[in-house]
Design a protein around this motif. Structure first.
Motif, mmCIF file in Angstrom:
data_model
loop_
_atom_site.group_PDB
_atom_site.id
_atom_site.type_symbol
_atom_site.label_atom_id
_atom_site.label_comp_id
_atom_site.label_asym_id
_atom_site.label_seq_id
_atom_site.Cartn_x
_atom_site.Cartn_y
_atom_site.Cartn_z
ATOM 1 N N TRP A 171 -12.155 15.322 0.694
ATOM 2 C CA TRP A 171 -12.199 14.129 -0.149
ATOM 3 C C TRP A 171 -10.783 13.810 -0.606
ATOM 4 N N VAL A 172 -10.568 12.570 -1.038
ATOM 5 C CA VAL A 172 -9.226 12.202 -1.514
ATOM 6 C C VAL A 172 -9.270 11.890 -2.995
ATOM 7 N N ASP A 173 -8.229 12.316 -3.679
ATOM 8 C CA ASP A 173 -8.191 11.998 -5.113
ATOM 9 C C ASP A 173 -7.378 10.721 -5.336
ATOM 10 N N LYS A 175 -4.470 10.103 -6.066
ATOM 11 C CA LYS A 175 -3.051 10.033 -5.658
ATOM 12 C C LYS A 175 -2.873 9.354 -4.294
ATOM 13 N N CYS A 176 -3.933 9.208 -3.528
ATOM 14 C CA CYS A 176 -3.820 8.618 -2.178
ATOM 15 C C CYS A 176 -3.258 7.198 -2.264
ATOM 16 N N ASP A 177 -2.167 6.957 -1.482
ATOM 17 C CA ASP A 177 -1.581 5.610 -1.484
ATOM 18 C C ASP A 177 -1.796 4.882 -0.153
ATOM 19 N N GLY A 178 -2.655 5.448 0.697
ATOM 20 C CA GLY A 178 -3.014 4.740 1.930
ATOM 21 C C GLY A 178 -1.952 4.783 3.019
ATOM 22 N N CYS A 179 -1.042 5.781 2.995
ATOM 23 C CA CYS A 179 0.066 5.804 3.964
ATOM 24 C C CYS A 179 -0.397 6.107 5.395
ATOM 25 N N ALA A 180 -1.563 6.718 5.573
ATOM 26 C CA ALA A 180 -2.172 7.019 6.887
ATOM 27 C C ALA A 180 -1.498 8.167 7.631
ATOM 28 N N ILE A 181 -0.613 8.905 6.983
ATOM 29 C CA ILE A 181 0.000 10.061 7.662
ATOM 30 C C ILE A 181 -1.087 11.055 8.087
ATOM 31 N N CYS A 182 -2.087 11.249 7.250
ATOM 32 C CA CYS A 182 -3.167 12.193 7.602
ATOM 33 C C CYS A 182 -3.803 11.803 8.933
ATOM 34 N N ALA A 183 -4.046 10.516 9.118
ATOM 35 C CA ALA A 183 -4.676 10.058 10.366
ATOM 36 C C ALA A 183 -3.736 10.282 11.548
ATOM 37 N N ARG A 192 -10.068 8.057 10.487
ATOM 38 C CA ARG A 192 -9.860 6.613 10.591
ATOM 39 C C ARG A 192 -9.600 6.097 9.177
ATOM 40 N N MET A 193 -8.676 5.170 9.060
ATOM 41 C CA MET A 193 -8.419 4.604 7.741
ATOM 42 C C MET A 193 -9.454 3.495 7.480
ATOM 43 N N VAL A 194 -10.161 3.611 6.392
ATOM 44 C CA VAL A 194 -11.166 2.607 6.025
ATOM 45 C C VAL A 194 -10.832 2.128 4.609
ATOM 46 N N LYS A 197 -8.159 4.156 2.875
ATOM 47 C CA LYS A 197 -8.389 5.586 2.584
ATOM 48 C C LYS A 197 -8.871 6.276 3.854
ATOM 49 N N PRO A 198 -8.583 7.594 3.984
ATOM 50 C CA PRO A 198 -9.039 8.282 5.194
ATOM 51 C C PRO A 198 -10.557 8.501 5.199
ATOM 52 N N ALA A 199 -11.138 8.336 6.398
ATOM 53 C CA ALA A 199 -12.560 8.687 6.587
ATOM 54 C C ALA A 199 -12.604 9.670 7.748
ATOM 55 N N TRP A 213 -0.246 18.043 5.209
ATOM 56 C CA TRP A 213 0.862 17.108 5.406
ATOM 57 C C TRP A 213 0.733 15.846 4.577
ATOM 58 N N CYS A 214 -0.318 15.698 3.820
ATOM 59 C CA CYS A 214 -0.430 14.512 2.955
ATOM 60 C C CYS A 214 0.716 14.547 1.946
ATOM 61 N N PRO A 215 1.605 13.548 1.956
ATOM 62 C CA PRO A 215 2.776 13.611 1.066
ATOM 63 C C PRO A 215 2.409 13.541 -0.412
ATOM 64 N N GLN A 216 1.241 13.020 -0.711
ATOM 65 C CA GLN A 216 0.810 12.921 -2.121
ATOM 66 C C GLN A 216 -0.047 14.109 -2.555
ATOM 67 N N GLU A 217 -0.326 15.028 -1.621
ATOM 68 C CA GLU A 217 -1.259 16.144 -1.896
ATOM 69 C C GLU A 217 -2.578 15.607 -2.447
ATOM 70 N N ALA A 218 -3.010 14.506 -1.836
ATOM 71 C CA ALA A 218 -4.209 13.818 -2.344
ATOM 72 C C ALA A 218 -5.486 14.303 -1.660
ATOM 73 N N ILE A 219 -5.338 15.050 -0.554
ATOM 74 C CA ILE A 219 -6.550 15.486 0.158
ATOM 75 C C ILE A 219 -6.997 16.835 -0.390
ATOM 76 N N GLN A 220 -8.257 16.914 -0.698
ATOM 77 C CA GLN A 220 -8.855 18.161 -1.189
ATOM 78 C C GLN A 220 -9.973 18.574 -0.257
HETATM 79 S S1 SF4 Z 1 -1.778 11.098 3.930
HETATM 80 FE FE1 SF4 Z 1 -2.544 11.330 1.832
HETATM 81 S S2 SF4 Z 1 -1.741 9.551 0.746
HETATM 82 FE FE2 SF4 Z 1 -1.567 9.121 2.935
HETATM 83 S S3 SF4 Z 1 -3.518 8.033 3.438
HETATM 84 FE FE3 SF4 Z 1 -3.822 10.207 3.863
HETATM 85 S S4 SF4 Z 1 -4.726 10.963 1.975
HETATM 86 FE FE4 SF4 Z 1 -3.817 9.031 1.448
#
Ligand code: SF4
Ligand code: SF4
Length: 250
Positions: A171-173, A175-183, A192-194, A197-199, A213-220
């Motif tokens: 799940w994402v908290d 802090k996620c800014d939608g950068c899509a690096i996770c994808a 997939r970005m929806v 946010k990542p799905a 690798w999430c730069p915001q440490e938003a993925i839990q």
């Molecule tokens: S890498 Fe982190 S901040 Fe960027 S879209 Fe994915 S969850 Fe959000």
């Protein structure tokens, strides 16, 4: 990635290539071919199995493997040896290298001093492995103690089919800014970005690249990861990860 790079640099004339995704027929003309892969839940990741099933080498190719693991290779290299012999690719040597664990839902990489000791040890082991490969040695693959091979192989078999859907706990908290690096870094194209946010798409390998690798440490993942620091090898960068994803997907 770091172990593969180190080994290629010790072997000097070696070329690195990433396992293609999705798996497709992959012919390799080299005289010596190695498979460097991470151990997942005490066995081969699905991606590695699929790659080996699509891999073709010349008759007489010298084949070696390195299983990078968090201290318990269990029977992974035996599993690989059996799989490769079914594909008419006899494995000559298989080595285990212990590195810090990136699986923070179970506790993570340990103190910095321990991580640094593992890196130093791994450098030495890579040099020794390179020497063994250059001499064309043939011997038994590394393995854990018998109890580990039996118990952990059983757990691997019981969980293998579940792994793809284990992404349900991500799940994402806020802090996620939608950068899509996770994808982009996901080796299984499982995100997939929806709506920014990542799905997760339920073909997960549980490598945890997205989370680490999430730069915001938003993925839990589940309840525990919120309290653990993220980890990746200090000599691997996000650009390396993005590059390998680009190479793999073409
Ligand atoms: S890498 Fe982190 S901040 Fe960027 S879209 Fe994915 S969850 Fe959000
Ligand atoms: S990057 Fe994340 S979603 Fe992709 S395979 Fe690894 S753990 Fe699963």
């Amino acid at each position: 990635m770091w172990v593969a790079r180190q080994l290629a640099s010790e072997l000097k004339e070696a070329a690195l290539t990433f396992m293609p995704y999705p798996a497709k027929d992959f012919k390799i003309q080299a005289d010596r071919v190695g498979i460097i892969f991470p151990v997942h839940i005490w066995g081969l990741p699905r991606r590695a199995i699929q790659f080996i099933n699509h891999m073709k080498v010349k008759p007489g190719t010298y084949l070696f493997a390195v299983a990078v693991n968090a201290g318990q290779p269990a029977a992974t290299l035996l599993q690989l040896k059996i799989l490769m012999s079914k594909c008419a690719m006899p494995l000559s040597v298989g080595y285990s290298i212990a590195m810090p664990s990136n699986y923070i839902p179970w506790g993570g990489p340990g103190p910095i001093k321990v991580q640094q000791r593992l890196y130093r040890q791994a450098r030495k082991e890579v040099k020794a492995i390179a020497g063994s490969i250059q001499r064309g040695e043939q011997h038994k693959v590394d393995r854990g103690p018998l109890w580990q091979n039996i118990l952990f192989s059983l757990i691997y078999k019981m969980t293998f089919r579940q792994v793809r859907k284990m992404d349900r706990k991500f799940w994402v908290d806020e802090k996620c800014d939608g950068c899509a690096i996770c994808a982009h870094v996901c080796p299984a194209a499982n995100i997939r970005m929806v709506d920014g946010k990542p799905a997760w798409l339920h073909r997960c390998e549980q490598c945890l690249a997205c989370l680490q690798w999430c730069p915001q440490e938003a993925i839990q993942y589940g309840k525990n990861t919120i309290k653990y620091q993220r980890y990746h090898h200090p000599e691997v960068t996000v650009d390396d990860m993005l590059e390998q994803a680009k190479v793999k997907r073409g």
